[in-house]
Structure formats: C-alpha cells, structure tokens
Design a protein around this motif. Structure first.
Motif, PDB file in Angstrom:
ATOM      1  N   HIS A 120     111.630  75.231-101.703  1.00  0.00           N
ATOM      2  CA  HIS A 120     111.893  75.838-100.394  1.00  0.00           C
ATOM      3  C   HIS A 120     113.076  75.114 -99.763  1.00  0.00           C
ATOM      4  O   HIS A 120     112.994  73.911 -99.514  1.00  0.00           O
ATOM      5  N   VAL A 121     114.146  75.827 -99.504  1.00  0.00           N
ATOM      6  CA  VAL A 121     115.341  75.253 -98.879  1.00  0.00           C
ATOM      7  C   VAL A 121     115.500  75.879 -97.502  1.00  0.00           C
ATOM      8  O   VAL A 121     115.671  77.099 -97.388  1.00  0.00           O
ATOM      9  N   GLU A 122     115.447  75.078 -96.463  1.00  0.00           N
ATOM     10  CA  GLU A 122     115.672  75.568 -95.100  1.00  0.00           C
ATOM     11  C   GLU A 122     117.141  75.341 -94.763  1.00  0.00           C
ATOM     12  O   GLU A 122     117.546  74.272 -94.311  1.00  0.00           O
ATOM     13  N   VAL A 123     117.940  76.373 -94.999  1.00  0.00           N
ATOM     14  CA  VAL A 123     119.377  76.284 -94.784  1.00  0.00           C
ATOM     15  C   VAL A 123     119.674  76.451 -93.298  1.00  0.00           C
ATOM     16  O   VAL A 123     119.140  77.353 -92.644  1.00  0.00           O
ATOM     17  N   SER A 124     120.521  75.594 -92.766  1.00  0.00           N
ATOM     18  CA  SER A 124     120.958  75.703 -91.369  1.00  0.00           C
ATOM     19  C   SER A 124     122.478  75.660 -91.328  1.00  0.00           C
ATOM     20  O   SER A 124     123.145  75.481 -92.348  1.00  0.00           O
ATOM     21  N   GLY A 125     123.030  75.822 -90.140  1.00  0.00           N
ATOM     22  CA  GLY A 125     124.477  75.765 -89.981  1.00  0.00           C
ATOM     23  C   GLY A 125     125.211  77.024 -90.389  1.00  0.00           C
ATOM     24  O   GLY A 125     126.440  76.998 -90.545  1.00  0.00           O
ATOM     25  N   LEU A 126     124.494  78.140 -90.555  1.00  0.00           N
ATOM     26  CA  LEU A 126     125.144  79.407 -90.865  1.00  0.00           C
ATOM     27  C   LEU A 126     125.520  80.140 -89.580  1.00  0.00           C
ATOM     28  O   LEU A 126     125.017  79.823 -88.506  1.00  0.00           O
ATOM     29  N   LEU A 127     126.379  81.128 -89.709  1.00  0.00           N
ATOM     30  CA  LEU A 127     126.785  81.922 -88.558  1.00  0.00           C
ATOM     31  C   LEU A 127     125.755  83.010 -88.283  1.00  0.00           C
ATOM     32  O   LEU A 127     125.113  83.518 -89.205  1.00  0.00           O
ATOM     33  N   PRO A 128     125.573  83.399 -87.023  1.00  0.00           N
ATOM     34  CA  PRO A 128     124.592  84.447 -86.714  1.00  0.00           C
ATOM     35  C   PRO A 128     125.049  85.814 -87.185  1.00  0.00           C
ATOM     36  O   PRO A 128     126.241  86.099 -87.302  1.00  0.00           O
ATOM     37  N   SER A 129     124.065  86.649 -87.487  1.00  0.00           N
ATOM     38  CA  SER A 129     124.282  88.062 -87.788  1.00  0.00           C
ATOM     39  C   SER A 129     125.263  88.262 -88.938  1.00  0.00           C
ATOM     40  O   SER A 129     126.127  89.134 -88.889  1.00  0.00           O
ATOM     41  N   ARG A 130     125.100  87.476 -90.004  1.00  0.00           N
ATOM     42  CA  ARG A 130     125.979  87.569 -91.162  1.00  0.00           C
ATOM     43  C   ARG A 130     125.165  87.717 -92.444  1.00  0.00           C
ATOM     44  O   ARG A 130     124.095  87.140 -92.581  1.00  0.00           O
ATOM     45  N   TRP A 131     125.722  88.478 -93.387  1.00  0.00           N
ATOM     46  CA  TRP A 131     125.168  88.552 -94.732  1.00  0.00           C
ATOM     47  C   TRP A 131     125.724  87.414 -95.580  1.00  0.00           C
ATOM     48  O   TRP A 131     126.905  87.063 -95.472  1.00  0.00           O
ATOM     49  N   TYR A 132     124.865  86.852 -96.432  1.00  0.00           N
ATOM     50  CA  TYR A 132     125.260  85.783 -97.346  1.00  0.00           C
ATOM     51  C   TYR A 132     124.656  86.056 -98.720  1.00  0.00           C
ATOM     52  O   TYR A 132     123.721  86.854 -98.877  1.00  0.00           O
TER      53      TYR A 132
END
Length: 561
Positions: A120-132
């Motif tokens: 389980h990886v809790e990724v943070s620091g991404l931009l809101p409302s974006r597909w990855y």
C-alpha cells in the motif's frame, strides 16, 4: 428487549472474544519493458509476481493509495502465493503519461510476508483534479500500468463527476464482464458497495443451468482461506481491468466475512467467530487500496470514512455490519416485527450515527451521497394491512433510519442520495420523511445497483410491473438483470444509468442502459427519462413474459443473501 435467536445461542462466546479510458497495457505487454524504474537494473529472482494486478483508491486532492500484491501462485492453499518468506523491495512510480516520460513521484515499498506481500503506497504531493499513470517493479518484473486520478481541491466547484457503483460478485455464478463494461464507460471513481467476494465452499450455491466456474478452497474461515479466495477473485481479467482504469472506494458487506453477520454475532453459532472475523478483516485490507487508517487492529477495522470531490460531492462511506445490533425476528422478511421499531436499535452504532449526522451539519457539498450496503427505503412485501419487511436491511432498524433521514433534513443537506448494493437487482426509490403516509414529503433518493454475477443470469421485465409497486408507491424502478449503475453528477442534476447485461454465465456479454433517471438539484425525487423495452418474447437467457418475470423477481427477493 428480547434476545434474538443468534444472541441466545452464542452470547457467551461473543462476550469472551476479542473521462474516456486510455487503453492500458496488460501484464503480458508490460513484462518485457526494458526501461528500469529509477534507472536501475535488478536481478530477476522471482517468476512473474504481479498476477493479481494493480489498483488505486481513496483519492483526495493531493494524493491516492496505490496497491498491488506479489503472488507467483495465487491459488496456493497457504494463502501466501508461493512467495519466499522474505521481504521483497517493490519500486513504484507515478507519471503524467502512460509512457512514463514525465515521472512525478517514485519510491520503494517493502512487501512483507506477514502481510501476504501486499503493498500500500499513500502517494502525496500530486496536483488536484489530474489523471496519472502508475506501475510497480519487483525483481526485474514490471506490473501492468494503472490509471488513477486525484480529487479536486476542497474549494473547487467542478462541473462534472462520473461515478460507477457495483456490488455482489459471486465467482461461481458467472463472469465478471460487468466490471470491464463499467471501466469502458470512463468513470472518475468506482464505488464497490460490498460482497466483493463470497465465502461459500465450492458448489454450495447453484444457479439454474449450473455454475460456470468454481471456487478454489473450502469455506473461508482462516486467514489462509480468505487470502486464497481474495487472490482467486483478483485473478479475473475483467476485475483487474476495472481496478486499473480508475480509483476505487470500497466498503464491505456480509459475505466478505460470513452471511448476514452482525457485530460479533455470526449467522450460525460459532465460538471462533471473533478469530474468523479478524482474519477476514486482515485479508480484506491486504487486498484493497485502503489507507493505513483502515488497517485492522484488535478493536476491528475502520471502514467508514468520507471522500470529497471539491464542493460538488461528498461521499459518506458507511459500515452497516461491524457496529449494528443483531437482527431481530430472524434475518429475512418478517411480518409485523415490533422490535424492529425499537429506538435503541442502530444499524450503524451510535458513534457512527453521530459521525454521519455531524458530517451532514458540516457539509458544503451540492450532493451528499451515502455509499452503503443494504436497502434503505421501506419495502413492504404484504399487500394487506400487515407489514412484512427485511430485517437485515434498514427496515429492521427503523428508528436508526429515521434519525439519519431527519438528520440530513434538519441539517439542510442540499441533495441527499443513498447508493446501495446487496439485493441482486436494480431498484430506484424516492425517500420519504414518513413511510406510513404515501403523501409524505420526498426528502431524498435511493439508487440500488444489481449484482455483478450473484444469482446467475437475470430476468428482464416491463418497468413498473413489480407487484410490490402497488402498495409501495415510492418504489420507482426494478429490474432483475445483472449489471451496474453509472451516475453522472453535475451542479444541476444527477443522472443514473441502470446498465444491464443479458447474461453472465457466458463471457463477454454486451452492456446497455435499461433505464435512466434524473434527480434535479434541490428537487428530491426521481424523473425517468429513458426506458428500453424488455427483450422480445423468447429471447435466450431471459424470461418470456412479464408474469414469469414478476414471479422470478419476487422469488429472488425472498432469498437469504
């Protein structure tokens, strides 16, 4: 309050127990990819370990959970996937493109044998409302590529959200084509409302015509049993496709543990139920894209939580199993059960009720959606003066339902919508403030999805033909085919497409919209805008006329799920 049948039998034991979808590569095309994650090579020590696919879940405005589990032999009887008893480093990365030319986050997690080598990886620091896009690598092997997205920022007011919701996928009863068809609609978020798997031993629940495939292993009781069963379900390619297409938010119902369990009370006497429930919770966490806040402990598993989609929608994900009072008067349909009205009884438990009511008070969303497991609206099966309703659903906890309904009314919730699974049929209902008065004010809406496969091939019938509608006028739609619901939420409307498949006992069925309903902003109540006629008489796999279809639907409603 009189004790129920099950409480009397096992009370001593219980007290002592503690957008459009981009085509994604499948694992076969992902394996030989030569480019190493992070620019490093790795010596291949394992056979291909990503046999269970990948998943993401519980998105917020800056991150998401990524999941995988290493298993070189998913159906190993010990539940450990024939993995070595050592820690395996698993590299992960997140990119803005499917070719991973622009990687924005990467790292290493460790798959440990005590957690069945789940990650389980809790990724943070991404931009809101974006597909990855994301992927994993272990011992030189790449996983398939998954697609996920973040929620909008808390103050954003997005114009649209596409949500699919599903429930009740019995492996033995058919193929999971509905998952793939849902993925093909390009949802932003998928909700699974319970019965992700079934605990039954092989062949114990037969469908007409026989079951097209079989469970591996015995009835699930131990941690090894539950791990093996989860792994078998995760090998399904259609389920893997749906997990790889969008983030999920999941809640369990009963069959992830035991049929119709309630709190620490199993359906049948079982002095080892506490240990069985703990094993089921552990395996559930190991196989779902859940945050650490849901990691089970000796007290249980925290599964009720909220997801926010900017100011457009708030999802209140509920737990109607772990904290409920035991069912009264039996688990099925019961006539005139006075104890079901007892104000002391709760299906959520008082702590969760308070949490939910507080959420209503604090909500600033246009749409508040209760993602939960069992039928919320009142359903009376008796056409006469008696009331015959299901004790495992909210009808068995009438005062609890009344507190929740009045709670969102008193809080001034703008639009209340209940999303439900469990009953293996599509339903839609207007929610009333007073069920005893047919003219009572409509204060919300319930949308119920059919099963993915449970019950086998379903049956079509003309809309409005269900006999219960005559004395339950708030019930607006029913269909006994298999499928899912696709909801499109905008600032002004919620549009629900009830999607169905003509069969599930064979692979690759088509899906089509059987009916469409619209709920308008600040105007609770369903408006039907589309109704596809039933299949022609004599169509293979469907019942031949409305009378037979009605009878089959009623029979299906009387089963114990």
């Amino acid at each position: 309050m009189p004790l129920s049948r099950r409480s009397v039998l096992i009370s001593g034991a219980a007290v002592g127990a503690t957008g459009a979808v981009t085509a994604l590569p499948d694992p076969a095309s992902a394996r030989p990819r030569p480019a190493p994650i992070g620019g490093r090579s790795s010596y291949r020590k394992l056979p291909y370990p990503f046999t269970l696919g990948v998943a993401s879940g519980d998105p917020d405005h800056e991150g998401v959970v990524l999941w995988t589990r290493l298993a070189v032999n998913p159906l190993a009887e010990d539940g450990l996937g024939s993995m070595p008893s050592r820690i395996v480093p698993v590299e992960w990365e997140v990119a803005v493109d499917a070719g991973f030319r622009v990687v924005v986050r990467r790292g290493v997690e460790y798959a440990r044998p005590e957690n069945a080598h789940s990650v389980h990886v809790e990724v943070s620091g991404l931009l809101p409302s974006r597909w990855y896009f994301y992927r994993f690598r272990a011992d030189g092997h790449h996983s398939r590529i998954g697609r996920t997205r973040t929620a909008p920022s808390p103050l954003a007011d997005p114009s649209r959200l596409g949500v699919g919701f599903v429930s009740c996928a019995m492996w033995e009863h058919g193929y999971f084509t509905a998952y793939r068809r849902l993925a093909e609609t390009g949802p932003d978020l998928i909700l699974h409302l319970g019965d992700y798997l079934y605990e039954h031993p092989t062949g114990s629940w037969q469908t007409p015509g026989g079951n097209p495939r079989l469970h591996d292993g015995p009835v699930t009781r131990t941690l090894a049993n539950y791990r093996q069963r989860h792994a078998q379900y995760k090998t399904d390619p259609d389920l893997q496709a749906a997990h790889a297409a969008a983030p999920w938010a999941v809640v369990f119902d009963d069959h992830e543990v035991d049929d119709n369990w309630a709190g620490m009370v199993p359906r049948l006497p079982d002095p080892d139920f506490a240990a069985r429930r703990a094993a089921a919770f552990q395996a559930y966490y190991e196989h779902m894209p859940l945050r650490r806040t849901s990691l089970p402990d000796t007290a249980g598993m925290q599964i009720y939580r909220r997801l926010h989609w900017g100011r457009l929608a708030t999802f209140h994900l509920l737990d109607t199993r772990q904290y409920r009072d035991d069912q009264v008067c039996g688990d099925g349909y019961v006539r005139d059960c006075a104890e079901a009205q007892n104000p002391a009884r709760s299906i959520l438990g008082l702590t969760q009720e308070s949490w939910l009511l507080d959420g209503f008070q604090r909500s600033q969303a246009r749409w508040d959606l209760l993602a939960q497991q069992v039928f919320f609206a009142h359903r009376d099966r008796d056409r006469g003066p008696a009331v015959e309703s299901a004790m495992d659903a909210w009808d068995g906890y009438a005062a609890s339902r009344d507190r929740i309904t009045r709670g969102w009314v008193n809080a001034g919730v703008r639009n209340a919508v209940v999303l439900t699974g469990d009953v293996h049929a599509h339903w839609a209902a207007d929610l009333k403030l007073d069920w005893r008065d047919p003219g009572s004010r409509t204060v919300g809406t319930e949308l119920v999805c059919s099963s993915v496969t449970s019950g086998g091939d379903g049956a079509d019938s003309p809309s409005g033909s269900h006999p219960w509608f005559a004395w339950n006028p708030h019930l607006r739609f029913n269909n006994n085919m298999r499928g899912f619901v696709r909801a499109t939420i905008t600032r002004s409307t919620l549009t629900a497409d009830f999607s169905v498949l003509p069969y599930v006992r064979r692979k690759d069925a088509p899906a089509y919209t059987r009916a469409r309903f619209v709920v308008e902003d600040q105007a609770p109540g369903l408006h039907q805008t589309y109704d596809k006629p039933p299949a022609p008489t004599g169509t293979k796999g469907l019942l031949r006329d409305g009378v037979d279809a009605d009878r089959a639907t009623v029979e299906a409603e009387t089963r114990q799920y």
